[in-house]
Design a protein around this motif. Structure first.
Motif, PDB file in Angstrom:
ATOM      1  N   GLN A 237       0.836  -1.202   0.000  1.00 29.18           N
ATOM      2  CA  GLN A 237       0.000   0.000   0.000  1.00 29.18           C
ATOM      3  C   GLN A 237       0.874   1.257   0.000  1.00 29.18           C
ATOM      4  OE1 GLN A 237      -2.840   0.253   3.246  1.00 29.18           O
ATOM      5  NE2 GLN A 237      -2.924   2.483   3.088  1.00 29.18           N
ATOM      6  N   LEU A 238       1.939   1.249   0.791  1.00 32.98           N
ATOM      7  CA  LEU A 238       2.820   2.415   0.858  1.00 32.98           C
ATOM      8  C   LEU A 238       3.526   2.657  -0.463  1.00 32.98           C
ATOM      9  CD1 LEU A 238       4.391   1.999   4.422  1.00 32.98           C
ATOM     10  CD2 LEU A 238       2.437   3.397   3.751  1.00 32.98           C
ATOM     11  N   TYR A 239       3.923   1.592  -1.139  1.00 29.23           N
ATOM     12  CA  TYR A 239       4.555   1.757  -2.453  1.00 29.23           C
ATOM     13  C   TYR A 239       3.562   2.313  -3.464  1.00 29.23           C
ATOM     14  CZ  TYR A 239       9.253  -0.029  -1.749  1.00 29.23           C
ATOM     15  OH  TYR A 239      10.572  -0.155  -1.365  1.00 29.23           O
ATOM     16  N   ASP A 240       2.319   1.858  -3.400  1.00 34.50           N
ATOM     17  CA  ASP A 240       1.303   2.388  -4.318  1.00 34.50           C
ATOM     18  C   ASP A 240       1.047   3.865  -4.043  1.00 34.50           C
ATOM     19  OD1 ASP A 240       1.021  -0.055  -5.563  1.00 34.50           O
ATOM     20  OD2 ASP A 240      -0.697  -0.682  -4.349  1.00 34.50           O
ATOM     21  N   GLU A 241       1.041   4.242  -2.767  1.00 32.84           N
ATOM     22  CA  GLU A 241       0.844   5.650  -2.410  1.00 32.84           C
ATOM     23  C   GLU A 241       2.017   6.502  -2.894  1.00 32.84           C
ATOM     24  OE1 GLU A 241       0.274   5.594   1.797  1.00 32.84           O
ATOM     25  OE2 GLU A 241      -1.774   4.790   1.676  1.00 32.84           O
ATOM     26  N   LEU A 242       3.207   5.936  -2.875  1.00 35.71           N
ATOM     27  CA  LEU A 242       4.387   6.659  -3.362  1.00 35.71           C
ATOM     28  C   LEU A 242       4.235   6.968  -4.854  1.00 35.71           C
ATOM     29  CD1 LEU A 242       7.202   7.565  -2.189  1.00 35.71           C
ATOM     30  CD2 LEU A 242       8.130   5.494  -3.235  1.00 35.71           C
ATOM     31  N   VAL A 243       3.754   5.983  -5.609  1.00 33.59           N
ATOM     32  CA  VAL A 243       3.513   6.186  -7.039  1.00 33.59           C
ATOM     33  C   VAL A 243       2.429   7.242  -7.250  1.00 33.59           C
ATOM     34  CG1 VAL A 243       2.675   5.093  -9.161  1.00 33.59           C
ATOM     35  CG2 VAL A 243       4.274   3.864  -7.670  1.00 33.59           C
ATOM     36  N   ASP A 244       1.349   7.147  -6.466  1.00 33.22           N
ATOM     37  CA  ASP A 244       0.254   8.120  -6.583  1.00 33.22           C
ATOM     38  C   ASP A 244       0.725   9.535  -6.269  1.00 33.22           C
ATOM     39  OD1 ASP A 244      -1.452   6.057  -7.239  1.00 33.22           O
ATOM     40  OD2 ASP A 244      -2.275   5.847  -5.219  1.00 33.22           O
ATOM     41  N   ASP A 245       1.779   9.640  -5.463  1.00 30.14           N
ATOM     42  CA  ASP A 245       2.296  10.951  -5.069  1.00 30.14           C
ATOM     43  C   ASP A 245       3.265  11.528  -6.102  1.00 30.14           C
ATOM     44  OD1 ASP A 245       2.013  12.955  -3.176  1.00 30.14           O
ATOM     45  OD2 ASP A 245       3.752  12.318  -2.008  1.00 30.14           O
ATOM     46  N   GLY A 246       3.454  10.798  -7.191  1.00 30.81           N
ATOM     47  CA  GLY A 246       4.273  11.333  -8.268  1.00 30.81           C
ATOM     48  C   GLY A 246       5.736  10.946  -8.248  1.00 30.81           C
TER      49      GLY A 246
ATOM     50  N   ALA B   5      18.018   3.065  11.877  1.00 34.27           N
ATOM     51  CA  ALA B   5      19.197   2.409  11.311  1.00 34.27           C
ATOM     52  C   ALA B   5      19.154   0.919  11.639  1.00 34.27           C
ATOM     53  CB  ALA B   5      20.480   3.034  11.855  1.00 34.27           C
ATOM     54  N   GLY B   6      20.060   0.157  11.003  1.00 35.76           N
ATOM     55  CA  GLY B   6      20.188  -1.257  11.330  1.00 35.76           C
ATOM     56  C   GLY B   6      19.213  -2.166  10.610  1.00 35.76           C
ATOM     57  N   HIS B   7      18.810  -1.815   9.400  1.00 32.62           N
ATOM     58  CA  HIS B   7      17.806  -2.605   8.674  1.00 32.62           C
ATOM     59  C   HIS B   7      18.399  -3.823   7.973  1.00 32.62           C
ATOM     60  CE1 HIS B   7      15.768   1.236   9.273  1.00 32.62           C
ATOM     61  NE2 HIS B   7      14.634   0.666   8.948  1.00 32.62           N
ATOM     62  N   GLY B   8      19.708  -3.988   7.985  1.00 30.54           N
ATOM     63  CA  GLY B   8      20.312  -5.146   7.346  1.00 30.54           C
ATOM     64  C   GLY B   8      19.965  -5.201   5.865  1.00 30.54           C
ATOM     65  N   GLY B   9      19.511  -6.371   5.415  1.00 29.14           N
ATOM     66  CA  GLY B   9      19.121  -6.533   4.019  1.00 29.14           C
ATOM     67  C   GLY B   9      17.707  -6.120   3.713  1.00 29.14           C
ATOM     68  N   ASN B  10      17.001  -5.539   4.699  1.00 32.44           N
ATOM     69  CA  ASN B  10      15.597  -5.152   4.512  1.00 32.44           C
ATOM     70  C   ASN B  10      15.402  -3.646   4.413  1.00 32.44           C
ATOM     71  OD1 ASN B  10      14.468  -7.779   4.532  1.00 32.44           O
ATOM     72  ND2 ASN B  10      14.591  -7.858   6.766  1.00 32.44           N
ATOM     73  N   GLY B  11      16.460  -2.921   4.092  1.00 38.50           N
ATOM     74  CA  GLY B  11      16.351  -1.462   4.048  1.00 38.50           C
ATOM     75  C   GLY B  11      15.335  -0.967   3.040  1.00 38.50           C
ATOM     76  N   LEU B  12      15.414  -1.470   1.819  1.00 38.57           N
ATOM     77  CA  LEU B  12      14.474  -1.037   0.792  1.00 38.57           C
ATOM     78  C   LEU B  12      13.063  -1.488   1.144  1.00 38.57           C
ATOM     79  CD1 LEU B  12      14.999  -0.778  -2.956  1.00 38.57           C
ATOM     80  CD2 LEU B  12      13.009  -2.038  -2.167  1.00 38.57           C
ATOM     81  N   LEU B  13      12.919  -2.727   1.591  1.00 41.32           N
ATOM     82  CA  LEU B  13      11.606  -3.259   1.961  1.00 41.32           C
ATOM     83  C   LEU B  13      10.940  -2.405   3.026  1.00 41.32           C
ATOM     84  CD1 LEU B  13       9.388  -5.504   2.163  1.00 41.32           C
ATOM     85  CD2 LEU B  13      10.884  -6.602   3.855  1.00 41.32           C
ATOM     86  N   MET B  14      11.675  -2.054   4.061  1.00 38.01           N
ATOM     87  CA  MET B  14      11.099  -1.381   5.227  1.00 38.01           C
ATOM     88  C   MET B  14      11.267   0.132   5.196  1.00 38.01           C
ATOM     89  SD  MET B  14      12.267  -4.004   8.264  1.00 38.01           S
ATOM     90  CE  MET B  14      11.699  -5.708   8.317  1.00 38.01           C
ATOM     91  N   SER B  15      11.797   0.677   4.118  1.00 37.55           N
ATOM     92  CA  SER B  15      12.109   2.107   4.088  1.00 37.55           C
ATOM     93  C   SER B  15      10.873   2.979   4.274  1.00 37.55           C
ATOM     94  CB  SER B  15      12.809   2.460   2.779  1.00 37.55           C
ATOM     95  OG  SER B  15      12.005   2.124   1.656  1.00 37.55           O
TER      96      SER B  15
END
Length: 413
Positions: free
Chosen positions: A117-126, A374-384
């Protein structure tokens, strides 16, 4: 209007700047290099809540012992770094049990449940970036291995995602004709997505610049001035920066910065490698993960990226060719033909690792205007994006809508 200074311009810092600016607050983002460099640009680009599980778990110590000092193995520890890493490794081993693994899984699922949902909202925000909704394949070494992975991953149902689907070897070849015909099969995760990480970084930077966020590039923080419970200003190469609040989102460099505030965080650098082929001779329809060797394949528009491994050698930019060749060799075993492209780009990034694999999110003890992400390991993009939203809520005094206790900076004390 509260002014926020964000130290660190990786994907986490950019996402936090995005959410804070959306509230019409002032933001200055400070980075020691150029925003979005390092692991934020060269990772595999997976938006996969199903695979967000922690690194420490049952059997991890036994499995990793045969890897530790082999330069081409999935996990490598540089011998000369062992004395420096020992306190962190001791903490890590304490999380390698079923109870703590499950608690970390639950927390990871909780922070990832609204990700699509957050990724879709990011797209909707331009915000413009490359994103694919094609699912993801997890390969198994045999049927028993696939069943074990299924039993672990099916718990993703708790956040509303479907269970993994079993794919036979014959079905797998129809989905991905360039895979080795001898593979036992796979698990298909139908809802997972992937993005080209450098396009997302660039999209966020463009949005922030258009919306008035000040960016101080190649401007390392060298000093922090604090008075009792407040940080007043930070000194950069270009001069002093004052703000109402300060957010430290400096990834693997967060721990040294925290020491300037007399606070210790167990965040170390876990180096990962990726190789990107431009105009590759083979095309894939889905991202592919081979859990046994911790290697992965991600298709992009006009490019293909392979990557993996974890190297614990401290913060450095050294490219170990043994590590790169190990990734290539592991991936080659999965394919029916060698990958060739018009160009080949090898990159490494310093993933910020905590002993329990969960990020550090929240206010810093003894300070009323200092926060950490900080400290997201390999999930930085996922949890950004969820991180940016949570920190925006916390800094505004709002309820973030989830229990942030598992991510508290104080949990390691």
């Amino acid at each position: 209007m509260a002014k926020l200074a964000i130290i660190g311009g990786g994907i986490i810092g950019l996402a936090c700047a995005y959410y804070w600016r959306k509230q019409n607050h002032e933001v200055v983002l400070i980075d020691k290099g150029n925003p979005g460099e390092g692991p934020s640009r060269c990772n595999m680009g997976w938006v996969s809540p199903t695979l967000s599980g922690p690194l420490p778990g049952p059997g991890m110590i036994r499995t990793s012992m045969k890897w530790l000092f082999k330069k081409d193995s999935p996990l490598y520890i540089k011998p000369r770094a062992v004395p420096f890493l020992a306190p962190w490794l001791i903490q890590f081993m304490r999380y390698c049990n079923e109870q703590k693994y499950q608690l970390a899984c639950d927390a990871g699922f909780d922070i990832s449940k609204d990700m699509f949902q957050l990724y879709d909202e990011l797209v909707d925000d331009g915000v413009e970036f490359e994103m694919h909704r094609k699912g993801l394949l997890v390969l198994g070494s045999d049927e028993s291995d696939l069943q074990h992975k299924y039993d672990d991953l099916k718990q993703v149902e708790r956040i509303g995602l479907p269970r993994p689907e079993f794919v036979t070897g014959a079905e797998l070849l129809k989905m991905e004709p360039h895979l080795n015909a001898k593979l036992a099969g796979a698990l298909f995760l139908p809802k997972e997505r992937h993005v080209r990480p450098e396009s997302m970084v660039n999209g966020l930077i463009d949005w922030l610049q258009v919306n008035g966020v000040e960016m101080k590039t190649n401007d390392a923080v060298t000093d922090i001035v604090h008075n009792h419970a407040r940080v007043e200003r930070v000194r950069c190469n270009s001069g002093w920066v004052e703000a109402d609040m300060f957010l430290f989102a400096a990834g693997a460099w967060s721990s040294p910065l925290m020491k300037k505030l007399n606070y210790s965080l167990p965040i170390i650098a876990g180096k990962g490698y990726s190789i990107t082929y431009q105009s590759p001779n083979v095309e894939f329809n889905h991202p592919i993960y081979f859990a046994k060797d911790k290697t992965a394949i991600t298709p992009f528009d006009g490019a293909l990226r392979i990557g993996g491994t974890m190297e614990l050698s401290g913060i450095n930019d050294e490219l170990m060719l043994d590590r790169v060749n190990g990734i290539k060799s592991s991936v080659a075993k999965l394919l029916s033909k060698e990958i060739v492209g018009s160009g080949e780009m090898i990159l490494s990034g310093m993933r910020p690792m905590t002993p329990d694999s969960l990020p550090v999110l929240g206010g810093l003890p003894n300070f009323n205007n200092v926060f950490v992400a900080a400290g997201h390991g390999g999930n930085g993009l996922l949890m950004s994006l969820s991180t940016g939203r949570i920190l925006s809520d916390l800094m505004s005094g709002r309820d973030p809508g989830l229990d942030v206790t598992p991510f508290s900076p104080q949990r390691f004390k």
